[in-house]
Design a protein around this motif. Sequence first.
Motif, PDB file in Angstrom:
ATOM      1  N   TRP A 305     -15.230   7.098   7.070  1.00 40.12           N
ATOM      2  CA  TRP A 305     -15.969   5.878   6.728  1.00 40.12           C
ATOM      3  C   TRP A 305     -16.065   5.742   5.218  1.00 40.12           C
ATOM      4  N   LEU A 306     -15.649   4.576   4.719  1.00 41.16           N
ATOM      5  CA  LEU A 306     -15.818   4.261   3.306  1.00 41.16           C
ATOM      6  C   LEU A 306     -16.919   3.219   3.177  1.00 41.16           C
ATOM      7  N   PRO A 307     -18.112   3.600   2.699  1.00 39.73           N
ATOM      8  CA  PRO A 307     -19.212   2.642   2.552  1.00 39.73           C
ATOM      9  C   PRO A 307     -19.047   1.835   1.269  1.00 39.73           C
ATOM     10  N   GLY A 313     -14.549  -6.402   1.567  1.00 46.13           N
ATOM     11  CA  GLY A 313     -13.464  -7.366   1.764  1.00 46.13           C
ATOM     12  C   GLY A 313     -12.280  -7.109   0.849  1.00 46.13           C
ATOM     13  N   GLN A 314     -12.560  -6.743  -0.389  1.00 49.26           N
ATOM     14  CA  GLN A 314     -11.499  -6.441  -1.344  1.00 49.26           C
ATOM     15  C   GLN A 314     -10.667  -5.260  -0.874  1.00 49.26           C
ATOM     16  N   ALA A 315     -11.339  -4.219  -0.400  1.00 51.22           N
ATOM     17  CA  ALA A 315     -10.629  -3.037   0.068  1.00 51.22           C
ATOM     18  C   ALA A 315      -9.832  -3.340   1.334  1.00 51.22           C
ATOM     19  N   ALA A 316     -10.445  -4.071   2.265  1.00 51.21           N
ATOM     20  CA  ALA A 316      -9.759  -4.395   3.516  1.00 51.21           C
ATOM     21  C   ALA A 316      -8.478  -5.176   3.251  1.00 51.21           C
ATOM     22  N   ALA A 317      -8.524  -6.097   2.310  1.00 47.96           N
ATOM     23  CA  ALA A 317      -7.335  -6.886   1.973  1.00 47.96           C
ATOM     24  C   ALA A 317      -6.237  -6.001   1.402  1.00 47.96           C
ATOM     25  N   ALA A 318      -6.629  -4.996   0.609  1.00 52.43           N
ATOM     26  CA  ALA A 318      -5.637  -4.096   0.024  1.00 52.43           C
ATOM     27  C   ALA A 318      -4.946  -3.271   1.097  1.00 52.43           C
ATOM     28  N   PHE A 319      -5.695  -2.807   2.076  1.00 51.77           N
ATOM     29  CA  PHE A 319      -5.086  -2.046   3.175  1.00 51.77           C
ATOM     30  C   PHE A 319      -4.138  -2.928   3.973  1.00 51.77           C
ATOM     31  N   THR A 320      -4.556  -4.140   4.270  1.00 50.32           N
ATOM     32  CA  THR A 320      -3.707  -5.051   5.041  1.00 50.32           C
ATOM     33  C   THR A 320      -2.421  -5.360   4.286  1.00 50.32           C
ATOM     34  N   GLU A 321      -2.525  -5.562   2.984  1.00 48.69           N
ATOM     35  CA  GLU A 321      -1.359  -5.877   2.168  1.00 48.69           C
ATOM     36  C   GLU A 321      -0.322  -4.769   2.217  1.00 48.69           C
ATOM     37  N   GLN A 322      -0.790  -3.536   2.380  1.00 45.98           N
ATOM     38  CA  GLN A 322       0.129  -2.396   2.427  1.00 45.98           C
ATOM     39  C   GLN A 322       0.541  -2.026   3.855  1.00 45.98           C
ATOM     40  N   GLY A 323       0.188  -2.878   4.827  1.00 46.80           N
ATOM     41  CA  GLY A 323       0.646  -2.649   6.206  1.00 46.80           C
ATOM     42  C   GLY A 323      -0.265  -1.786   7.044  1.00 46.80           C
ATOM     43  N   LEU A 324      -1.546  -1.738   6.691  1.00 44.47           N
ATOM     44  CA  LEU A 324      -2.508  -0.912   7.427  1.00 44.47           C
ATOM     45  C   LEU A 324      -3.620  -1.790   7.979  1.00 44.47           C
ATOM     46  N   SER A 325      -3.838  -1.726   9.293  1.00 44.68           N
ATOM     47  CA  SER A 325      -5.012  -2.390   9.849  1.00 44.68           C
ATOM     48  C   SER A 325      -6.144  -1.362   9.917  1.00 44.68           C
ATOM     49  N   ARG A 327     -10.699  -0.909  10.531  1.00 45.07           N
ATOM     50  CA  ARG A 327     -11.870  -1.540  11.146  1.00 45.07           C
ATOM     51  C   ARG A 327     -12.821  -1.945  10.027  1.00 45.07           C
ATOM     52  N   VAL A 328     -13.035  -3.229   9.901  1.00 44.10           N
ATOM     53  CA  VAL A 328     -13.794  -3.763   8.776  1.00 44.10           C
ATOM     54  C   VAL A 328     -15.177  -4.209   9.243  1.00 44.10           C
ATOM     55  N   PHE A 329     -16.193  -3.773   8.530  1.00 45.55           N
ATOM     56  CA  PHE A 329     -17.568  -4.199   8.773  1.00 45.55           C
ATOM     57  C   PHE A 329     -18.024  -4.947   7.520  1.00 45.55           C
ATOM     58  N   PRO A 330     -17.908  -6.268   7.522  1.00 47.39           N
ATOM     59  CA  PRO A 330     -18.166  -7.050   6.307  1.00 47.39           C
ATOM     60  C   PRO A 330     -19.510  -6.711   5.655  1.00 47.39           C
ATOM     61  N   GLY A 331     -19.444  -6.473   4.353  1.00 47.19           N
ATOM     62  CA  GLY A 331     -20.644  -6.161   3.601  1.00 47.19           C
ATOM     63  C   GLY A 331     -21.149  -4.745   3.752  1.00 47.19           C
ATOM     64  N   GLU A 332     -20.456  -3.934   4.571  1.00 47.78           N
ATOM     65  CA  GLU A 332     -20.904  -2.566   4.815  1.00 47.78           C
ATOM     66  C   GLU A 332     -19.842  -1.529   4.447  1.00 47.78           C
TER      67      GLU A 332
END
Length: 359
Positions: A305-307, A313-325, A327-332
Amino acid sequence: MSFKHRSILDTIPGYKQGKPAPAKPGQRTFKLSSNENAFEPLPSVVEAITSQATGRMNRYPDMRGWAVVERLAERYGVEAENVMLGCGSTEVITMLVNLVAGPGDEIVYPWRSFEAYPLIVAGAGATSVQVPNLPDGSHDVDGLIAAVNDRTRLVIVNNPNNPTSTSISDADARRIMQAVPSDVLVLFDEAYIQFNTAADTSVAMDLFREYPNVVVAHTFSKAYGLAGLRIGYAIAPADVVEGMSKVALPFGVTETAQVAAVASLDAQEELDERVRAIIAERDRVVAALREQGWEFPTPYANYFWLPLGERTGQAAAAFTEQGLSTRVFPGEGVRISVGEPEANDLVIKVCAELKAQGL
């Protein structure tokens, strides 16, 4: 269309499955959003399914699943009457909540935790009492104890906790058991117990042998790699199992799942080897991220878990851009499953880039 229905269901979102791997033409992508086992089922399990189950699809399965139940009873040193199968551990938790709670009753559990808990509780018409986790993502044991009152029908302990991957100690689990009235059940949800390497962790089966109100939930989805077949189980007092059977979905556990479960139990040495490999990968990723300067709870499951708070959102977008899905908990924060070594290498790379951006 307007139709009459239970208004409590308007207050909750439906369960959302982990996102599939992003589509990136010409690039291998990875799904790290559902805590799935990156290994395929063991060859012996596939062989058992092929030879024993595929020819019986025209028949209903054994509704009680005695072949699996008896094996589990033998493994844990309990009676068959103490074991209840379900369509994944999520279903046995649903059975338990439906058995003990309804309108006016309360279910106490940590939060954030497994996303299905509030949906299951609302489905029963009961009330969720969510006790916020401590800053390190672990259970607030004092808070859980303080939340118990005359309306409490169940207390849930998630070990390791999903999504924070923290472990609850034996001492803290015993504090809960000593504080909760003996006629209120305490569920220990141990879906990821095989990956829990915490030296002081609670082991729910130890508590089951000492307290009359303990229920233990396990699954074949994670360590055993049978997520697609949907089979889990509860170990509980015999009268609780009898009650759960009254609210169970008839024929919910397929013949294929039952055959695969027995075969998986027969392949314990191979399973243990795979679990060790996943733990080793988890520890490798954690060490790399610690070296980069990341601070996050020490994980004891097959995810971490990365709090990230407002920068999630910024981190989740970076993972998606590199081909990784993920589990995103917005704001958490973001929960990241341990996958194949190639996927884990990519996680380390993206985390290094995020750290360079100031996360």
